[in-house]
Each structure stands twice: as structure tokens, then as C-alpha cells.
Design an enzyme around this catalytic site. Structure first.
Site, PDB file in Angstrom:
ATOM      1  N   ASN A  13      -5.300  11.060  -1.745  1.00 49.55           N
ATOM      2  CA  ASN A  13      -4.584  10.081  -1.272  1.00 49.55           C
ATOM      3  C   ASN A  13      -3.363   9.826  -2.289  1.00 49.55           C
ATOM      4  O   ASN A  13      -3.895   9.233  -3.464  1.00 49.55           O
ATOM      5  CB  ASN A  13      -5.523   8.798  -0.863  1.00 49.55           C
ATOM      6  N   GLU A 103      -7.256  -0.874   0.381  1.00 46.65           N
ATOM      7  CA  GLU A 103      -6.143  -1.646  -0.087  1.00 46.65           C
ATOM      8  C   GLU A 103      -5.365  -2.072   1.293  1.00 46.65           C
ATOM      9  O   GLU A 103      -4.414  -3.219   1.135  1.00 46.65           O
ATOM     10  CB  GLU A 103      -5.075  -0.533  -0.789  1.00 46.65           C
TER      11      GLU A 103
HETATM   12  P1  PGA Z   1      -8.844   6.502  -7.056  1.00 51.00           P
HETATM   13  O1  PGA Z   1      -8.553   6.106  -5.676  1.00 51.00           O
HETATM   14  O2  PGA Z   1      -9.478   8.125  -7.252  1.00 51.00           O
HETATM   15  O3  PGA Z   1      -7.514   6.329  -8.002  1.00 51.00           O
HETATM   16  O4  PGA Z   1      -9.804   5.774  -7.682  1.00 51.00           O
HETATM   17  C1  PGA Z   1      -9.350   6.382  -4.552  1.00 51.00           C
HETATM   18  C2  PGA Z   1      -8.804   5.943  -3.232  1.00 51.00           C
HETATM   19  O5  PGA Z   1      -8.196   4.660  -3.337  1.00 51.00           O
HETATM   20  O6  PGA Z   1      -8.886   6.765  -2.339  1.00 51.00           O
END
Ligand code: PGA
Length: 258
Positions: A13, A103
Site C-alpha cells: 500500500n 487512515e
Molecule cells: P506500515 O503500513 O507497513 O507502514 O505500518 C501498513 C498499512 O497501513 O497498510
């Protein structure tokens, strides 16, 4: 992970990161390296910013990498300035889409019902939704993890009840582990994944074949012990997916252990 049934799925992502040159460099690196991998041993997906979905989908199509949006609107079309529909994503080559990333739930106030509506729109457009759920630190510390996950999943249950296990993916991403460098220990992640699988089973949702990904500060140095857990079937990776070398390294380690 149960090797016979669920192939590891490694998803990146990119969030609101990477520009055109970065995207081009990333695709070139994958173009060069992925042919060396045994494609039967893993599935891979990438979620670029929606602007780049068409380009990345075209560039990686021959490698079988699923590409998709980080979000979609719940309507097919209409007066929704700034939004992108699942149909439009599918139209430019997307095969997958994230729904309910923490988010989005936090910054865009997406409710469990709205997320379920997006899952439904994604399915109607022929996309495979990756349903993201996870508890905050305060919720974990007050022993509410399971209740919160159920709350987030309940409206989705209705939507996915008629879908086969290939038609959707569940991603457990504890909010306290996202972008913080604090990965859940394999034991903590396994405990939640096994709870989720039991819950899917209680809801008669082909629990044994649905892939449940873990997300939250996954990187090449911590992915292997997590994937050894019986109910962890792959990863949704943010920060460590921005660099092609690190993304490929994670695929390599996961494909090896399958
Ligand atoms: P991160 O993000 O690997 O930077 O912790 C994971 C995500 O939000 O899918």
C-alpha cells in the site's frame, strides 16, 4: 500459514507516496526481478495512488501482480467531486481495492456501514476488496479488541455472505502498529487472526480458505516468523513496500516459506 490451502499474498500500500519517476523505477525493478520468482508460490498486489493505477496495472499485468485503488466511492457514478468509483478503477485495469483502511476510517470518518457499502460497490465492479480492520491502542488497552473488530466487520458480513473465498480478502491491521515500527508479535497477531477465522466460521463464511493478511510495520526482517503462524496468510505493507528491493525481498522470503 496452512500451506496446502492458502497461498501467501503480499500486498503493498503506497498511500500518498511515490511520483511518476519512482513509479517507473519500481515497475522496471519488478519487470526485471519477478521473472526469477516462482509465481505459483505467492500472489502479489500493489495499491498505488489512484493516478498511477492504470500505468502500474499495465506495466505489471504480465507478472500477474494485482493492482488497485486505495479506496473507492460507494456509488457507480455521480456528483462526488474528488472521488473515484470502483467501476472507474476496474475500467483502467484494477483488479483489487482497499476498503476501510484505518487512515480512511480516521481521517475521512468512514463508518463500518460505509466501508461495507464500498465493499459491495467493489464486488459489483468485479474487483476483489481487501477489507481492513484494526483496533487502536486505547481499544486494545481497554480489552476491547475483539468487540471493535466485530463492530467493523458486522456490516461487511452481509455483503460477503454470498462471496467465495477468492472474492475478498481480510486484512488485520492494528492501528498502533501502522507506521510506528511497533509490529505486533507473531503471538499477538496469531491470537487475533485465529479469533477472526473462528468468527468467519461461525458466520459460515468459508473461513478455512479466506486469506487473512497482517499489516503494521511489516518488513523483511520480521515477516518470516509472522508468516509461520497458522492463521497469517500474508501481509499488507506500507512503508516497506515503497522500495522495490524491500518489497521483492519480502515476496522472496514469503514465497520461500510456502
Ligand atoms: P506500515 O503500513 O507497513 O507502514 O505500518 C501498513 C498499512 O497501513 O497498510
Amino acid at each position: 500459514m496452512s500451506p496446502s490451502m492458502r497461498k501467501p499474498l503480499i500486498a503493498g500500500n503506497w498511500k500518498m507516496n511515490l511520483d511518476r519517476d519512482d513509479v517507473e523505477n519500481f515497475c522496471s525493478a519488478l519487470d526485471q526481478e519477478l521473472p526469477k520468482f516462482d509465481t505459483a508460490a505467492y500472489d502479489a498486489a500493489l495499491f498505488p495512488a489512484s493516478l498511477y493505477v492504470a500505468e502500474v496495472a499495465k506495466r505489471l499485468e504480465d507478472h500477474g501482480v494485482w493492482v488497485g485503488g486505495q479506496d473507492c466511492h460507494q456509488a457507480v457514478s455521480g456528483a462526488f467531486t474528488g472521488d473515484v468509483s470502483a467501476q472507474q478503477l476496474a475500467d483502467v485495469g484494477a483488479r483489487v481495492v482497499l476498503a476501510g483502511h484505518s487512515e480512511r476510517r480516521l481521517h475521512h470518518r468512514e463508518s463500518p456501514q460505509l466501508v461495507a457499502d464500498k465493499v459491495s460497490a467493489a464486488h459489483d465492479a468485479g474487483l476483489v476488496p481487501f477489507v481492513c480492520i484494526g483496533e487502536s491502542l486505547a481499544e486494545r488497552e481497554s480489552d476491547r479488541t475483539e468487540d471493535v473488530l466485530i463492530e467493523q466487520l458486522l456490516p461487511v458480513r452481509e455483503v460477503v455472505s454470498s462471496l467465495g473465498s477468492e472474492s475478498w480478502v481480510l486484512a488485520y491491521e492494528p492501528v498502533w502498529a501502522i507506521g510506528t515500527g511497533k509490529t505486533a508479535t507473531p503471538e499477538i497477531a496469531q491470537e487475533v487472526h485465529s479469533f477472526l477465522r473462528r468468527q468467519l466460521s461461525d458466520w459460515e463464511l468459508s473461513a478455512s480458505s479466506i486469506r487473512i493478511l497482517y499489516g503494521g510495520s511489516v518488513k523483511s526482517s520480521n515477516c518470516e516468523p509472522l508468516l509461520e503462524e497458522p492463521d497469517i496468510d500474508g501481509f499488507l505493507i506500507g512503508g516497506a513496500s515503497l522500495d522495490p528491493g524491500s518489497f521483492l525481498d519480502i515476496i522472496d522470503r514469503c514465497a520461500d516459506s510456502s
